[in-house]
Motif scaffolding. Structure first.
Motif, PDB file in Angstrom:
ATOM      1  N   ILE A 161       0.844  -1.198   0.000  1.00  0.00           N
ATOM      2  CA  ILE A 161       0.000   0.000   0.000  1.00  0.00           C
ATOM      3  C   ILE A 161       0.877   1.246   0.000  1.00  0.00           C
ATOM      4  O   ILE A 161       0.618   2.201  -0.733  1.00  0.00           O
ATOM      5  CB  ILE A 161      -0.946   0.002   1.227  1.00  0.00           C
ATOM      6  CG1 ILE A 161      -1.895  -1.177   1.188  1.00  0.00           C
ATOM      7  CG2 ILE A 161      -1.706   1.312   1.326  1.00  0.00           C
ATOM      8  CD1 ILE A 161      -2.877  -1.167   0.038  1.00  0.00           C
ATOM      9  N   HIS A 162       1.935   1.247   0.798  1.00  0.00           N
ATOM     10  CA  HIS A 162       2.835   2.395   0.854  1.00  0.00           C
ATOM     11  C   HIS A 162       3.583   2.564  -0.464  1.00  0.00           C
ATOM     12  O   HIS A 162       3.853   3.686  -0.893  1.00  0.00           O
ATOM     13  CB  HIS A 162       3.819   2.240   2.013  1.00  0.00           C
ATOM     14  CG  HIS A 162       3.157   2.233   3.345  1.00  0.00           C
ATOM     15  ND1 HIS A 162       2.993   1.065   4.066  1.00  0.00           N
ATOM     16  CD2 HIS A 162       2.595   3.218   4.087  1.00  0.00           C
ATOM     17  CE1 HIS A 162       2.366   1.351   5.193  1.00  0.00           C
ATOM     18  NE2 HIS A 162       2.106   2.648   5.238  1.00  0.00           N
ATOM     19  N   GLU A 163       3.927   1.454  -1.113  1.00  0.00           N
ATOM     20  CA  GLU A 163       4.571   1.542  -2.421  1.00  0.00           C
ATOM     21  C   GLU A 163       3.629   2.180  -3.440  1.00  0.00           C
ATOM     22  O   GLU A 163       4.038   3.024  -4.232  1.00  0.00           O
ATOM     23  CB  GLU A 163       4.984   0.158  -2.909  1.00  0.00           C
ATOM     24  CG  GLU A 163       6.135  -0.442  -2.145  1.00  0.00           C
ATOM     25  CD  GLU A 163       6.463  -1.852  -2.597  1.00  0.00           C
ATOM     26  OE1 GLU A 163       5.790  -2.358  -3.516  1.00  0.00           O
ATOM     27  OE2 GLU A 163       7.397  -2.436  -2.023  1.00  0.00           O
ATOM     28  N   THR A 164       2.372   1.785  -3.387  1.00  0.00           N
ATOM     29  CA  THR A 164       1.377   2.356  -4.308  1.00  0.00           C
ATOM     30  C   THR A 164       1.190   3.838  -4.052  1.00  0.00           C
ATOM     31  O   THR A 164       1.109   4.633  -5.008  1.00  0.00           O
ATOM     32  CB  THR A 164       0.033   1.614  -4.159  1.00  0.00           C
ATOM     33  OG1 THR A 164       0.250   0.218  -4.360  1.00  0.00           O
ATOM     34  CG2 THR A 164      -0.990   2.128  -5.145  1.00  0.00           C
ATOM     35  N   VAL A 165       1.132   4.231  -2.806  1.00  0.00           N
ATOM     36  CA  VAL A 165       0.987   5.645  -2.470  1.00  0.00           C
ATOM     37  C   VAL A 165       2.197   6.427  -2.972  1.00  0.00           C
ATOM     38  O   VAL A 165       2.058   7.525  -3.539  1.00  0.00           O
ATOM     39  CB  VAL A 165       0.795   5.834  -0.951  1.00  0.00           C
ATOM     40  CG1 VAL A 165       0.912   7.295  -0.559  1.00  0.00           C
ATOM     41  CG2 VAL A 165      -0.545   5.276  -0.519  1.00  0.00           C
ATOM     42  N   GLY A 166       3.394   5.885  -2.797  1.00  0.00           N
ATOM     43  CA  GLY A 166       4.601   6.544  -3.287  1.00  0.00           C
ATOM     44  C   GLY A 166       4.575   6.733  -4.792  1.00  0.00           C
ATOM     45  O   GLY A 166       4.943   7.795  -5.302  1.00  0.00           O
ATOM     46  N   LEU A 167       4.120   5.717  -5.509  1.00  0.00           N
ATOM     47  CA  LEU A 167       4.039   5.830  -6.964  1.00  0.00           C
ATOM     48  C   LEU A 167       2.975   6.834  -7.403  1.00  0.00           C
ATOM     49  O   LEU A 167       3.163   7.563  -8.381  1.00  0.00           O
ATOM     50  CB  LEU A 167       3.771   4.456  -7.580  1.00  0.00           C
ATOM     51  CG  LEU A 167       4.931   3.471  -7.484  1.00  0.00           C
ATOM     52  CD1 LEU A 167       4.497   2.101  -7.996  1.00  0.00           C
ATOM     53  CD2 LEU A 167       6.140   3.967  -8.254  1.00  0.00           C
ATOM     54  N   PHE A 218       4.437  10.199  -6.915  1.00  0.00           N
ATOM     55  CA  PHE A 218       5.386  10.404  -8.004  1.00  0.00           C
ATOM     56  C   PHE A 218       4.647  10.793  -9.284  1.00  0.00           C
ATOM     57  O   PHE A 218       5.081  11.676 -10.029  1.00  0.00           O
ATOM     58  CB  PHE A 218       6.193   9.120  -8.206  1.00  0.00           C
ATOM     59  CG  PHE A 218       7.386   9.269  -9.079  1.00  0.00           C
ATOM     60  CD1 PHE A 218       8.531   9.881  -8.614  1.00  0.00           C
ATOM     61  CD2 PHE A 218       7.368   8.784 -10.373  1.00  0.00           C
ATOM     62  CE1 PHE A 218       9.645  10.014  -9.411  1.00  0.00           C
ATOM     63  CE2 PHE A 218       8.469   8.906 -11.191  1.00  0.00           C
ATOM     64  CZ  PHE A 218       9.611   9.527 -10.709  1.00  0.00           C
ATOM     65  N   LEU A 219       3.507  10.170  -9.549  1.00  0.00           N
ATOM     66  CA  LEU A 219       2.693  10.493 -10.712  1.00  0.00           C
ATOM     67  C   LEU A 219       2.186  11.932 -10.646  1.00  0.00           C
ATOM     68  O   LEU A 219       2.143  12.634 -11.662  1.00  0.00           O
ATOM     69  CB  LEU A 219       1.520   9.523 -10.814  1.00  0.00           C
ATOM     70  CG  LEU A 219       0.542   9.739 -11.966  1.00  0.00           C
ATOM     71  CD1 LEU A 219       1.238   9.527 -13.301  1.00  0.00           C
ATOM     72  CD2 LEU A 219      -0.634   8.791 -11.835  1.00  0.00           C
ATOM     73  N   ASN A 220       1.804  12.387  -9.475  1.00  0.00           N
ATOM     74  CA  ASN A 220       1.367  13.777  -9.314  1.00  0.00           C
ATOM     75  C   ASN A 220       2.492  14.744  -9.646  1.00  0.00           C
ATOM     76  O   ASN A 220       2.259  15.799 -10.245  1.00  0.00           O
ATOM     77  CB  ASN A 220       0.846  14.023  -7.903  1.00  0.00           C
ATOM     78  CG  ASN A 220      -0.508  13.398  -7.671  1.00  0.00           C
ATOM     79  OD1 ASN A 220      -1.267  13.184  -8.607  1.00  0.00           O
ATOM     80  ND2 ASN A 220      -0.803  13.092  -6.429  1.00  0.00           N
TER      81      ASN A 220
END
Length: 65
Positions: free
Chosen positions: A27-33, A36-38
């Motif tokens: 979940i934290h990896e997804t939030v980081g990505l 990053f997309l933003n």
């Protein structure tokens, strides 16, 4: 405005990278990505604003000549 977008984009890149590196779960990896997309969207926005400004200046210079 484009400078603000670019600076915010770079800062958000670093924030996303920090969150991704310190991830404790997927979940934290997804939030980081997503963060990053933003950052990518902010930098793309700065590029679009720059292109519009250059196009406008070129059209004004053409009309004056």
């Amino acid at each position: 405005m484009q400078i603000i977008f670019f600076v915010v984009g770079v800062l958000v890149y670093f924030l996303g990278f920090t969150v991704f590196v310190g991830a404790k779960s997927s979940i934290h990896e997804t939030v980081g990505l997503l963060i990053f997309l933003n950052g990518t969207l902010f930098i793309i926005g700065a590029g679009i604003i720059d292109a519009v400004n250059k196009k406008t200046k070129a059209e004004v210079a053409t009309k004056v000549s």
